[in-house]
Each structure stands twice: as structure tokens, then as C-alpha cells.
Motif scaffolding. Structure first.
Motif, PDB file in Angstrom:
ATOM      1  N   ALA A   1      -5.656  24.113   8.994  1.00 36.26           N
ATOM      2  CA  ALA A   1      -5.176  22.821   8.463  1.00 36.26           C
ATOM      3  C   ALA A   1      -6.335  21.882   8.165  1.00 36.26           C
ATOM      4  O   ALA A   1      -6.209  20.986   7.334  1.00 36.26           O
ATOM      5  N   LYS A   2      -7.447  22.088   8.825  1.00 39.94           N
ATOM      6  CA  LYS A   2      -8.577  21.198   8.603  1.00 39.94           C
ATOM      7  C   LYS A   2      -9.182  21.426   7.216  1.00 39.94           C
ATOM      8  O   LYS A   2      -9.498  20.474   6.504  1.00 39.94           O
TER       9      LYS A   2
ATOM     10  N   PRO B   1      -5.631  21.241   3.982  1.00 34.76           N
ATOM     11  CA  PRO B   1      -4.521  20.376   4.424  1.00 34.76           C
ATOM     12  C   PRO B   1      -3.271  20.468   3.539  1.00 34.76           C
ATOM     13  O   PRO B   1      -2.153  20.484   4.052  1.00 34.76           O
TER      14      PRO B   1
ATOM     15  N   LEU C   1       4.042  24.294   6.348  1.00 30.10           N
ATOM     16  CA  LEU C   1       4.887  23.741   7.405  1.00 30.10           C
ATOM     17  C   LEU C   1       6.251  23.330   6.832  1.00 30.10           C
ATOM     18  O   LEU C   1       7.297  23.563   7.438  1.00 30.10           O
TER      19      LEU C   1
ATOM     20  N   TYR D   1       2.549  28.965  13.052  1.00 26.97           N
ATOM     21  CA  TYR D   1       1.841  27.818  12.470  1.00 26.97           C
ATOM     22  C   TYR D   1       0.732  27.347  13.417  1.00 26.97           C
ATOM     23  O   TYR D   1      -0.387  27.082  12.987  1.00 26.97           O
ATOM     24  N   GLU D   2       1.067  27.276  14.688  1.00 22.27           N
ATOM     25  CA  GLU D   2       0.078  26.814  15.668  1.00 22.27           C
ATOM     26  C   GLU D   2      -1.162  27.698  15.633  1.00 22.27           C
ATOM     27  O   GLU D   2      -2.292  27.210  15.599  1.00 22.27           O
TER      28      GLU D   2
ATOM     29  N   THR E   1      -3.730  25.255  13.571  1.00 21.86           N
ATOM     30  CA  THR E   1      -4.201  24.184  14.448  1.00 21.86           C
ATOM     31  C   THR E   1      -5.346  24.663  15.335  1.00 21.86           C
ATOM     32  O   THR E   1      -5.742  25.824  15.289  1.00 21.86           O
ATOM     33  N   GLY E   2      -5.824  23.747  16.127  1.00 23.17           N
ATOM     34  CA  GLY E   2      -6.951  24.047  16.997  1.00 23.17           C
ATOM     35  C   GLY E   2      -8.254  24.006  16.211  1.00 23.17           C
ATOM     36  O   GLY E   2      -8.274  23.669  15.032  1.00 23.17           O
ATOM     37  N   PRO E   3      -9.354  24.340  16.883  1.00 18.21           N
ATOM     38  CA  PRO E   3     -10.645  24.363  16.183  1.00 18.21           C
ATOM     39  C   PRO E   3     -10.738  25.618  15.301  1.00 18.21           C
ATOM     40  O   PRO E   3     -10.025  26.592  15.516  1.00 18.21           O
TER      41      PRO E   3
ATOM     42  N   LYS F   1      -3.983   9.205   1.065  1.00 18.29           N
ATOM     43  CA  LYS F   1      -5.451   9.264   1.014  1.00 18.29           C
ATOM     44  C   LYS F   1      -6.007   8.227   0.058  1.00 18.29           C
ATOM     45  O   LYS F   1      -7.028   7.607   0.302  1.00 18.29           O
TER      46      LYS F   1
ATOM     47  N   ARG G   1      -1.669   9.136   6.874  1.00 18.20           N
ATOM     48  CA  ARG G   1      -0.707  10.160   7.258  1.00 18.20           C
ATOM     49  C   ARG G   1       0.079   9.734   8.497  1.00 18.20           C
ATOM     50  O   ARG G   1       1.295   9.948   8.601  1.00 18.20           O
TER      51      ARG G   1
ATOM     52  N   TYR H   1       7.563  16.145  16.553  1.00 23.37           N
ATOM     53  CA  TYR H   1       6.644  17.293  16.486  1.00 23.37           C
ATOM     54  C   TYR H   1       5.376  16.915  15.725  1.00 23.37           C
ATOM     55  O   TYR H   1       4.257  17.169  16.174  1.00 23.37           O
TER      56      TYR H   1
ATOM     57  N   PHE I   1      -4.182  17.628  15.673  1.00 22.75           N
ATOM     58  CA  PHE I   1      -3.905  19.060  15.808  1.00 22.75           C
ATOM     59  C   PHE I   1      -5.139  19.891  16.113  1.00 22.75           C
ATOM     60  O   PHE I   1      -5.044  21.047  16.462  1.00 22.75           O
ATOM     61  N   LYS I   2      -6.325  19.285  15.963  1.00 27.86           N
ATOM     62  CA  LYS I   2      -7.520  20.074  16.266  1.00 27.86           C
ATOM     63  C   LYS I   2      -7.648  20.315  17.764  1.00 27.86           C
ATOM     64  O   LYS I   2      -8.336  21.220  18.193  1.00 27.86           O
ATOM     65  N   LYS I   3      -6.980  19.455  18.557  1.00 33.40           N
ATOM     66  CA  LYS I   3      -6.927  19.684  20.001  1.00 33.40           C
ATOM     67  C   LYS I   3      -5.831  20.714  20.262  1.00 33.40           C
ATOM     68  O   LYS I   3      -4.657  20.431  20.023  1.00 33.40           O
ATOM     69  N   PRO I   4      -6.180  21.897  20.765  1.00 32.40           N
ATOM     70  CA  PRO I   4      -5.134  22.916  21.002  1.00 32.40           C
ATOM     71  C   PRO I   4      -4.011  22.405  21.894  1.00 32.40           C
ATOM     72  O   PRO I   4      -2.849  22.765  21.700  1.00 32.40           O
TER      73      PRO I   4
ATOM     74  N   ALA J   1      -1.508  20.477  19.757  1.00 35.20           N
ATOM     75  CA  ALA J   1      -0.689  21.359  18.916  1.00 35.20           C
ATOM     76  C   ALA J   1       0.358  22.070  19.756  1.00 35.20           C
ATOM     77  O   ALA J   1       1.526  22.184  19.371  1.00 35.20           O
TER      78      ALA J   1
ATOM     79  N   LYS K   1       4.629  21.771  19.580  1.00 32.10           N
ATOM     80  CA  LYS K   1       5.467  22.963  19.438  1.00 32.10           C
ATOM     81  C   LYS K   1       6.449  23.064  20.601  1.00 32.10           C
ATOM     82  O   LYS K   1       7.634  23.314  20.407  1.00 32.10           O
TER      83      LYS K   1
END
Lengths: 524, 624
Positions: free
Chosen positions: A368-369, A372, A379, A430-431, A435-437, B24, B114, B150, B157-160, B163, B167
């Protein structure tokens, strides 16, 4: 004007045009194929526009007899059951062709096969002659087989062969049933045979014959749907097929199965449908839960969506055999919606596959980073597929569940667990993908969707929202044909659509002003 | 005037569309102001018809918009009555303040626009939910608030962990939604419609006690998801991964009260099912107590407030269970103000402390953050149930209604009192650890007061948290009278005698003061008490309920899925089909000399098979 014939011939003509394009101008193949595939959509639009709302019978009927003795003819027509299958087909083909931008290998053959496939699928939905129906049903098989076998990924030989064998096995039963039914019909009207769908409605058959013929049709269509436990060809075919192949397979080819069940099994053999429908509905429900459960743990994103199709198609089968107006309308609506949502998901997966050449969920993470817009559209499609209210998927599944509860309460209650499972497999996927790094450094450089890709998805997005918010115009066109079907079943069997609703007595109190204006159906 | 109420939903929906698609380009801070103005306008527009209901110049009415799914009789229509008007005012009012607050709080976030798109989407969804005139449309709102939740929980979302929390929230809520969905099936089978008007006027005639019990218990399952009750509350503590304004708006003030609202709306059905009432009251009471116990042990300022929210929702649910619908809704309203206040205050603290959430590293913030300190004081007293703050009145009403039922209900009343004691205890603990005593800040932290966009909403909410309570006192039941048209169809218990009510209230007040005193002396000193091991450790883990669910449900469930995917499908089903293919191939070997190519040999086999089948059908069926 023979509109339906024009509709059926256009893709073939288009294929011929593509075939004669000069070899030294390969850059023309893609745009011309695209333009050619939009023409049937225009004709389908014309049919939709001129379709008489409130008329349950066949419209735009064309009836040219080829041979009186064997009762075979060019009989095509459209009614509320097939109308939207035709429109969906005409819509998804240009989208699938537009999404074939990355195909370079033997492009001309590819496009010709696509256009032939379109005629085949349209023919299946339009035929009123069973022999003609069978011919189209088989025509579909060949180009699809070749699309998977020639443009598929690594394991394409196995997948395409499996697809052909499963379908052909079903076709044998279908062919036998059609010929037998045609001979029996002919016997009763004094010809050698008759394959006119309308005469078959009045053929009188012994119960054994009905059971055998019903089974023959049911096996063919159950494989096509695919109904548990005949589904194992689907994940392989979907996974190995090129993007356009997956889109069309899920979008319209599977609907040939549910359409067949509705058009032939339910309509021609109402008694058997009433007596044994529960068992088919049960298989549908097993498919809902089983397909979703298997989807949860798939490591391959395309296989995951393929198994989700098994789950979603199960809802449609449940709705068909529940035999209530709600469930049947829901089923047809869900056929449309599933075509849009799963079509969108396969398109999206194809777009990222073109960039990364991997379908393994584990190869992704944090997408997603860098992408987007792609993430947002994925999603959206995932939620549409999971039946989020306000989007088209909900209208179909909700109506099916409400309607099926009237006939098969236990099955409906079990099926509703599909809403939980769908959330699990889609959101978990999706997760892990988005998502995440970012763990895979190859993903860092990916470019987000370009304008062409967004333009391909946009019609689906708009329809998913539009049909979710205002499904009435579609429902209004489906309803009369569905109710006619139910009336017929009630007339020839002792089945009665379950009563529902409460008492007319009301407690005498003041509760706001409940004044509804009369809002009669029919706005088109 | 009420004909235009659909605009209430259209405004935030427009904001959501603009900010999500074009955000944006709009950028900071304009996107935030756009979101704020649209929600604020919705509030302003709703004021006039609400006043109409209040003064009696307007009447409850249903406004038909369009036919949604004709075959199940579901229309898009708005039910405008005191209950929906009240919720509309809370959602748009608190919502607008939190939008304003977020302009400061989300400053500098790369997805600033957003965020406001999602917040607007939430407001629109919540308004669909509260304004619905039938269960089908209510379910749209119900699910869309789940979607917004959600999106906002997993906003970073970059933090697991964020995210995963988003969910988890959606999936756990969907378990509840299954209950809601099945309830809808039974409702349609029973009534042939989803329309509130028809259902509530005919329910006593149409429904048997069994059907009413089934419907209400299933609806309650839905409520345990949204309103975070046992057994589905586990998503709410994790939801604190979302930005703090989200916690305040969605996971404290509005969305989590949806379950309570839905049950209050369905009061007629719940009245028909006494068994459901008992079940709901007991689960509400148990949740209130359990969550309060866990809250005592938490160290993260937001986690304390999260468990506190679960506990307070337990009170509201208990109110519904004992049939005190107005009292439940009243507590919903006061809680919306003071809990939003507390969360926003906590957000202000976190903001000022450079994202520190551990209360052990706070202390002495009183001077550095005066506005936050003063407003949080109000919130602390309100939730602790101190006279005359709003929480005192609303909590007391639920407890009084429980007490009034007498008999075994007194146990539930005692549970409520115990939870009230703990509430006063853990809130004082939070208050003291954060604002009083000596600073225990991490090195380099320089706490500062937040900008006016953040402190102004705190001030407004603080005023509301002080005065809202007096709308409904045992002596003057203005709030209850306002809601009366919404609960016209159910019988009302006689109000308590004033002397008894006063005695009960006084007792509750003494308990609250006791809780505060106990906590005050325990924590307001230089050496903090050691809170490790045993009870404290288990409480901090939420008594390992998550692990239990993991072991009992998630892991076995996954095993079954894997067994399906790795054994049943490839070996079982495909084993059979491969076996058939092998058999055909062997049988076809004889013919193979004549033919080349597998497809053709299969085709030949199929053709022969088809002929045999035709003959079989004709022979068996007696066609000839």
C-alpha cells in the motif's frame, strides 16, 4: 431487426477483421480488437434499453427453423433471466480485452479466440433451441482451453487439460440428456425430434425419465458452476489462465452453469426440482463454507480468489433451489455482482502480476505504501466481494439469504457464516499483501496503476456502487420472469412458495406518520 | 423541513468522496477544514427539526426517499423521532468537535486528507445507522461504520500491529453481524418487511415468545460485537492502535454505542422476550465488572480508557436488559460527552508528551498542560459519578432501575455498585499518575499544551459533561419525556419514590468517593506502589482471553482449513478424479493404436459414452 443475431455475429465478424489485419502492423491488433469488442456492448445496451419492463416472456425472439424433422432451428430470445447475463458478457469482454495489454505473444490468435469465445458465451445465454445451446456451450470450451494452454503460466498443460476433461465429461451427460429429451419431445408432437425450448415445457415425461434427464443436466451444470465436489478444476484453471481468461472464467463462464440450472433443470423438471432441490442447495451450502475455508489458507492470491468463487457460487445455487421470489432474484443479481467483483479482483491481481510476476502472498508486504491507488481499489473490490452493504455483493447475498430462509432455514443460517469467512480470507490476504513494512526490496520500485489501468477498473467500480445503492432497475427486469417461473412450478407441482409475513392486525397506537407514496415498479 | 434530512447524510458523504479521491490535491489543512465544516453544517441543519421535536411543534415521521430492494420491501427511508434526533445531534456534534481537534492532532501526517475522508465516511455511515427506518437500512449503516472503523484503526497501516488490530475489529464484529443477519431472516419470515413501523406495531400479535427470544438474542449477539460486550469485546482494546481522535469518536462516543441504540430502537421486541432481558442484563453487568477490573491494571493511558469504555457500555447494556431503555440511552449520551472528553484529553497528553502513552512516564503534567488538566478533571469527576456531573445522574438511573426490580436483580445492582467503585478507583489512578505528583518523563520530553483547535473541543465537551446530567434527574425527567414518543409502544415502570432514589444515589456517591479516596492515597505519593506479578500481570494481559480464543477457536479453525486445503481437496476429491482419469486412460490404451493425441481419444470416449447414456435414458424412462 434481428438484434440478437447481430449481437451474436458481431464478435465473429470482429474476429475476421482481426484475422485479416496486415502482419506488418501488429500495433493495430490491440486497438482494433478493443473497438470491435465494444460494438456488441452497444447492441447489448440497445437491448437493455428496449427491454420491456414487466414483461415476463421472451423478447426479441427470432425463430428460424432449419429442419422440421429433427426440430432444430435458430431460436434465440432474451428474458429477465438471461438479459443481464448478456449485458454482463458484453461488458466484461471489452474489459478483458483492454486488460490484455501485456500480451505480445501470438496476439492476433489470442484476440481471435477471445472474440469467438464471446459469441459462444452470448449464444449460451440467448439460445432457445437446446441443440443450438449445446453447440454454443461446446464452442466456449475450445477457445478457453486454448487461452489457458497457450497463454497460461507454468502449470498450464495440467490445468487446461483438467478444465477440458471436467467440462467435457459434463458435456457428455448434457448432450445425452438433450438428445433424449429432443427425441421424447418429437415423439409427442409427431416429428422425429424437437429441440425448441418452448415445446419442451409441455412434454410429459415419466418420473424416471425426469430424474435421469434432470441428473444429466445437473451434472453438466454442477461441474460448470462449479458445485462442490466438482470444483477442483477451477482453482487450477483460474491460477494458470492469463488475466483475461480468469476474468471471463469467473465473470461469465461459471454463470453458464447456474444459468443452465435455472433455465433447464428448474424450468423443465419442476417436480424433480421440488423433490431433490434440497440436496443441490445443500451442496451449494457446503461449497460456501468449504470454499471459504480453503480460501483462508491459500498461499497463492489467485487461488484464494478462485476458491472464493466456489463460495460465492454456492450462494447462487442455494438461492436457485430455495424457489422463492426473493432467493431467485437474489441469485440472478448475485450472478451479475459476482461477475463484477471477482472480475475486478482478477484484473487487479493481473495488474500487479504484470509488474512482479509472482502470485505468492508471501512475496508481498507493505504494498500500500508504493501502490496506494492499487491498494485502495483492491480493498474496495475485496469489501464488495465480501458483501459489504451499499455495494452490489450485499444486495445479492442478502436477498438470497432472506429468501432461502423461507424454504431452507437451517441452510440459510449456515450460509450466513459465509459473511464471517469472507471477511477473514479477504482481510487477512489484504493485511499480508498491503500492510506492514516493505520486506521484499523488489517492491520498492513498483509504479502505481496508470491511467489505462484505472480506466479499465472504473466501469466495474461504478457499477458495483451503482447496483449496491440502487438495484431496483435490475430487480424490476428480473422479477417478472422469476415470478413466472415460480407460478409455473406452483401450477404443475404441489409446491407452494412459503408464506411469510405477519398479521394484518395492528396494535392501535400512534407511531409517527407512516405514509408512503405509491412507488410502482418500472422506471425504464 | 424534515424532507431535506437526507442532506445530513449527503454532506459528510460528499466530504468523504472529495477527501478520499482528491484529498492529495486539497492538502493540509484545507481537507480538515472541509471535513469539519461539512459535519458542522449537518449538525446545524439538524438543530432546527430537533428543536421542533423538543418543543412539540414537530412530530415523529418517516421520510421516504427511494425503493432500495423492492423484493424484500426495503426502502431507503429516514425515521425522524426523538431517539434518532438525539443520536444525530450527538454524532454530528461530537463528530464536528473531533474533526476540529483532528486538524491539530493529525498535523503533519502524510495522509492527512485521507484521514478526514475516512472520518467523514464514518459520520455518514453512523447517520445512516441512526436515521434508518427499517432494519435493512440500519444494517447498511451498521456494516459501514464497521468499515470506517477498520479503515481508521489501521490508518497507520505500516505498523503491523495497527493493520492487525483493524482486521481483528472487523472480523470479530462480523461474528456479531452473523447474529444480526440471522435475526433479519427471522424478522422477514415473520413480518414480511423490515419496516420499524410495521414490525413494532404488529410484533405483539405476530411473534411468539420463542420467536421474539430468538430474534432478540441474535440481535444482542450483533450488539456484543459493536458495543464490545462479553464474549466479543476483545477487539476494542486493540482498536486503540488507531489515532486518538478515532478512539474518542468511534471507539468511545458513537460507534460502540450502536449496539445499545439498536436494542433501544428494538425495545418492543425485547419487551416480548423476558429471557433475553435477563441474559442481556447479566452479560452487561458482567462486562461492566470484568472490564473495570482489567482497567485497574492497565498502564497505557488509552488502554485504561478502552477498558473503561467497555465497562461503561456494560452499564448501558444492563440498562437495556432491565428494561430501562431511556436510562440506557441517557447514559449513552452523557458517556458520549465525558468519554470523548477523556480520550481527547488523553490525546492531548500523548501529543504533548511526544507520543508517550505509558502513565508511569508521566506525572506532574498539571502545570505544563493547564487546559487539558482542567477539562480532564471534569471528565474524571463525571465518569466517577460525582454529584452534580453528568455521569452521576445517568449511571445512577440504571442502577436505580436495576434495584427497583428487586429479588435476584439486587445481585446485579451490587455488581454495578462494585464496578462503580472500581471505576472511581482506576480513573483516579489515571488522573493522579498523569497530572499530579512529580514528573517521571523520559529524557528530553518537553510537555506542552496543545493548539487551540485541540483545546477548544475539550472545553466544549467539558461544559457538556458538567451540565448534560441535569436534563434527567429523578426530580425532573425532561430527557425521558423527550424520548417518550420513541418508546411509546412499551410499558413503563413507575419511577422510583424520591426518598428511595435519593438514598440510593447517596449510597452510590459515597462508594464513588470511597473509590477516589482509596486510589488517591495509593497513588498520590512520590514512591509509586509496585504493581507486578500475580493479579497485576494477569490483568495487564486482559486475563489472557485473547490467548484462550486463539487456542480454542483460531488455531483449531486454521487446522481444519489447512486439512481441507492440503488433504481433502488435492488428495480426496482430486484423488478420485485422477483415479477416474487413470482408469479411462488404461481402458483407452487398447484404442490408442488407432488414434493419436489425448484430447481426441478422450473425445472419442465421450462420444461413445454419450450414445450409451442416451440409450440408457430412453430405455429406462420407457420413452420408446
Amino acid at each position: 431487426m434481428p438484434v440478437l443475431t447481430i449481437l451474436l455475429v458481431l464478435p465473429i465478424v470482429g474476429a475476421l477483421v482481426v484475422a485479416v489485419l496486415p502482419k506488418r502492423r501488429p500495433e493495430l491488433i490491440y486497438p482494433i480488437s478493443l473497438v470491435v469488442s465494444i460494438l456488441p456492448l452497444a447492441v447489448a445496451g440497445y437491448i437493455l434499453w428496449n427491454f420491456t419492463v414487466g414483461d415476463a416472456s421472451f423478447q426479441f425472439t427470432e425463430d428460424i427453423s432449419f429442419n422440421e424433422t429433427i426440430g432444430f432451428g435458430w431460436r434465440v430470445a432474451v428474458d429477465g433471466v438471461s438479459l443481464f447475463m448478456v449485458v454482463l458478457t458484453a461488458l466484461l469482454f471489452p474489459i478483458a480485452i483492454a486488460a490484455s495489454h501485456a500480451v505480445t505473444d501470438r496476439l492476433k490468435t489470442y484476440m481471435i479466440l477471445m472474440l469467438v469465445l464471446e459469441t459462444g458465451v452470448l449464444g449460451v445465454f440467448l439460445s432457445l433451441d437446446l441443440l443450438l445451446f449445446f453447440a454454443f456451450f461446446e464452442i466456449v470450451l475450445i477457445p478457453m482451453y486454448m487461452l489457458i494452454a497457450m497463454w497460461g503460466s507454468e502449470n498450464r498443460a495440467y490445468a487446461s487439460m483438467k478444465f477440458v476433461l471436467f467440462t467435457a465429461a459434463g458435456s457428455a451427460f448434457l448432450f445425452a440428456s438433450i438428445i433424449a429429451l429432443g427425441l421424447l419431445a418429437g415423439e409427442q408432437i409427431g416429428t422425429l425430434a424437437s429441440f425448441d425450448f418452448r415445446t419442451m415445457l409441455d412434454v410429459e415425461l415419466t418420473r424416471t425419465t425426469q430424474i435421469l434427464l434432470f441428473s444429466g443436466f445437473a451434472i453438466a451444470f454442477a461441474i460448470k458452476v462449479p458445485l462442490f465436489p466438482f470444483h477442483t478444476w477451477l482453482p487450477d484453471a483460474h491460477t494458470e489462465a492469463p488475466t483475461a481468461g480468469s476474468v471471463l472464467l469467473a465473470g461469465v463462464l461459471l454463470k453458464m452453469g447456474t444459468y443452465g440450472l435455472l433455465r433447464f433443470n428448474v424450468t423443465l423438471f419442476p417436480e424433480i426440482t421440488v423433490d431433490f432441490g434440497f440436496w443441490l442447495a445443500l451442496l451449494g451450502v457446503v461449497g460456501i463454507v468449504y470454499g471459504a475455508a480453503v480460501a483462508i489458507v491459500q498461499p497463492d492470491i489467485k487461488r484464494l480468489v478462485a476458491y472464493s468463487s466456489v463460495s460465492h457460487m454456492g450462494f447462487i445455487v442455494l438461492g436457485i433451489f430455495a424457489l422463492t421470489s426473493q432467493a431467485l432474484q437474489g441469485s440472478i443479481f448475485q450472478m451479475i455482482s459476482h461477475g463484477l467483483t471477482t472480475g475486478a479482483l482478477f484484473l487487479l491481481i493481473g495488474m500487479v502480476y504484470d509488474r512482479t510476476h509472482t502470485r505468492k502472498i508471501a512475496d508481498y508486504g507493505g504494498l500500500a505504501k508504493v501502490m496506494p491507488v492499487f491498494a485502495g481499489l483492491f480493498l474496495f473490490s475485496a469489501f464488495a466481494s465480501a458483501g459489504l452493504p451499499g455495494l452490489s455483493g450485499f444486495v445479492g447475498e442478502f436477498t438470497i439469504l432472506i429468501g432461502s430462509y423461507l424454504t431452507f432455514p437451517t441452510l440459510a443460517i449456515i450460509s450466513a457464516s459465509g459473511v464471517i469467512l469472507a471477511a477473514i480470507y479477504l482481510l487477512w490476504a489484504y493485511e499480508r499483501v498491503f500492510t506492514g513494512p516493505i520486506t521484499n526490496s523488489k517492491l520498492e520500485a513498483l509504479k502505481d496503476l496508470n491511467v489505462r489501468e484505472i480506466a479499465i477498473l472504473l466501469p466495474l467500480v461504478i457499477l458495483i456502487i451503482g447496483l449496491g445503492v440502487y438495484p431496483k432497475p435490475v430487480m424490476d427486469r428480473i422479477e417478472p420472469s422469476v415470478n413466472l417461473m415460480l407460478d409455473r412450478i406452483e401450477a404443475v407441482t404441489d409446491y407452494q412458495v412459503p408464506e411469510f409475513g405477519g398479521s394484518d392486525d395492528t396494535v392501535d397506537i400512534e407511531y409517527g406518520e407512516i405514509e408512503y407514496e405509491e412507488h410502482e415498479g418500472g422506471d425504464g | 423541513m424534515t424532507d431535506l434530512l437526507w442532506i445530513l447524510i449527503a454532506l459528510p458523504l460528499t466530504g468523504a468522496f472529495i477527501n478520499i479521491v482528491f484529498g492529495k490535491r486539497i492538502g493540509e489543512p484545507l481537507a480538515g477544514w472541509l471535513g469539519f465544516v461539512l459535519v458542522g453544517s449537518a449538525w446545524a441543519i439538524a438543530v432546527v427539526p430537533t428543536l421542533g421535536l423538543l418543543t412539540g411543534s414537530g412530530t415523529p415521521e418517516t421520510i421516504y426517499l427511494f425503493s432500495w430492494i423492492p423484493v424484500v420491501g426495503a426502502d431507503a427511508a429516514i425515521l425522524w423521532d426523538p431517539l434518532s434526533a438525539l443520536l444525530t445531534m450527538i454524532v454530528t456534534g461530537v463528530g464536528a468537535l473531533i474533526h476540529l481537534y483532528s486538524i491539530g492532532y493529525m498535523h503533519g501526517d502524510e495522509r492527512f486528507a485521507r484521514f478526514f475522508g475516512y472520518l467523514n465516511l464514518f459520520i455518514a455511515s453512523m447517520l445512516i445507522l441512526v436515521l434508518a427506518s427499517n432494519y435493512a437500512v440500519m444494517f447498511i449503516g451498521w456494516e459501514l461504520v464497521g468499515l470506517s472503523s477498520y479503515l481508521l484503526i489501521s490508518f497507520w497501516f505500516k505498523k503491523p500491529s495497527a493493520a492487525a488490530a483493524g482486521k481483528k475489529a472487523f472480523i470479530v464484529n462480523r461474528i456479531g453481524d452473523w447474529g444480526f443477519l440471522v435475526a433479519l431472516m427471522i424478522i422477514f419470515a415473520s413480518f414480511g418487511t423490515f419496516d420499524f413501523g410495521v414490525i413494532f406495531t404488529t410484533a405483539p400479535v405476530v411473534l411468539t415468545t420463542g420467536a421474539a427470544t430468538a430474534i432478540t438474542l441474535l440481535l444482542f449477539l450483533g450488539a456484543t460485537g459493536k458495543s464490545a460486550q462479553i464474549p466479543l469485546y476483545i477487539w476494542l482494546p486493540d482498536a486503540m492502535e488507531g489515532p486518538t481522535p478515532v478512539s474518542a469518536l468511534i471507539h468511545a462516543a458513537t460507534m460502540v454505542t450502536a449496539g445499545v441504540f439498536m436494542m433501544a430502537r428494538s425495545a418492543v421486541l425485547f419487551e416480548l422476550a423476558p429471557i433475553s432481558g435477563v441474559t442481556i442484563a447479566v452479560i452487561g453487568g458482567a462486562t461492566a465488572l470484568l472490564a473495570a477490573v482489567i482497567a485497574v491494571t492497565q498502564m497505557d493511558i488509552k488502554k485504561v480508557l478502552a477498558y473503561s469504555t467497555i465497562s461503561q457500555l456494560g452499564y448501558m447494556v444492563m440498562g437495556v436488559g432491565v428494561g430501562a431503555y431511556s436510562a440506557g440511552v441517557f447514559h449513552l449520551s452523557t458517556h458520549a460527552f465525558f468519554k470523548a472528553l477523556l480520550f481527547l484529553g488523553a490525546g492531548s497528553v500523548i501529543h504533548g508528551m511526544a507520543d508517550e502513552q505509558d502513565m508511569r512516564k508521566m506525572g506532574g503534567l498539571r502545570k505544563a498542560m493547564p487546559v487539558t488538566f482542567v477539562t480532564m478533571t471534569v471528565g474524571w469527576l463525571a465518569i466517577s459519578g460525582i454529584f452534580p456531573f453528568s455521569g452521576f445522574w445517568s449511571k445512577d438511573e440504571i442502577l436505580a432501575a436495576t434495584f427497583q426490580r428487586g429479588g435476584p436483580w439486587l445481585i446485579l445492582w451490587a455488581v454495578g455498585i462494585l464496578a462503580a467503585l472500581l471505576t472511581a478507583f482506576y480513573m483516579t489512578r489515571l488522573y493522579v499518575l498523569t497530572f499530579l505528583g512529580k514528573p517521571r518523563w523520559a529524557e528530553g520530553t518537553e510537555p506542552h499544551e496543545s493548539p487551540w483547535t485541540m483545546t477548544l473541543p475539550l472545553a466544549v465537551l467539558a461544559v457538556a459533561a458538567v451540565i448534560f446530567g441535569v436534563f434527567n434527574t429523578p426530580a425532573r425527567l425532561a430527557f425521558e419525556h423527550f424520548l417518550e414518543p420513541s418508546f411509546a409502544l412499551i410499558s413503563h415502570a413507575e419511577p422510583l419514590d424520591l426518598p428511595l432514589a435519593a438514598v440510593l444515589a447517596l449510597f452510590a456517591l459515597v462508594v464513588a468517593i470511597g473509590g477516589i479516596a482509596w486510589s488517591w492515597f495509593r497513588y498520590n505519593r512520590d514512591e509509586l506502589p509496585v504493581e507486578e506479578g500475580g493479579f497485576w500481570q494477569r490483568g495487564l494481559n486482559g486475563f489472557a482471553v485473547d490467548d484462550l480464543y486463539g487456542r480454542v477457536i483460531v488455531e483449531p479453525g486454521k487446522k481444519v482449513c489447512e486439512w481441507f486445503a492440503d488433504s481433502v481437496d488435492p488428495k480426496g476429491i482430486d484423488g478420485v478424479s485422477h483415479g477416474i482419469a487413470q482408469g479411462v486412460r488404461t481402458a483407452g490404451d487398447g484404442l490408442k493404436t488407432l488414434q493419436s493425441g489425448q484430447v481426441r481419444s478422450y473425445a472419442g470416449g465421450i462420444a461413445i459414452g454419450a450414445v450409451v447414456l442416451i440409450l440408457a435414458v430412453l430405455a429406462l424412462g420407457g420413452g420408446f
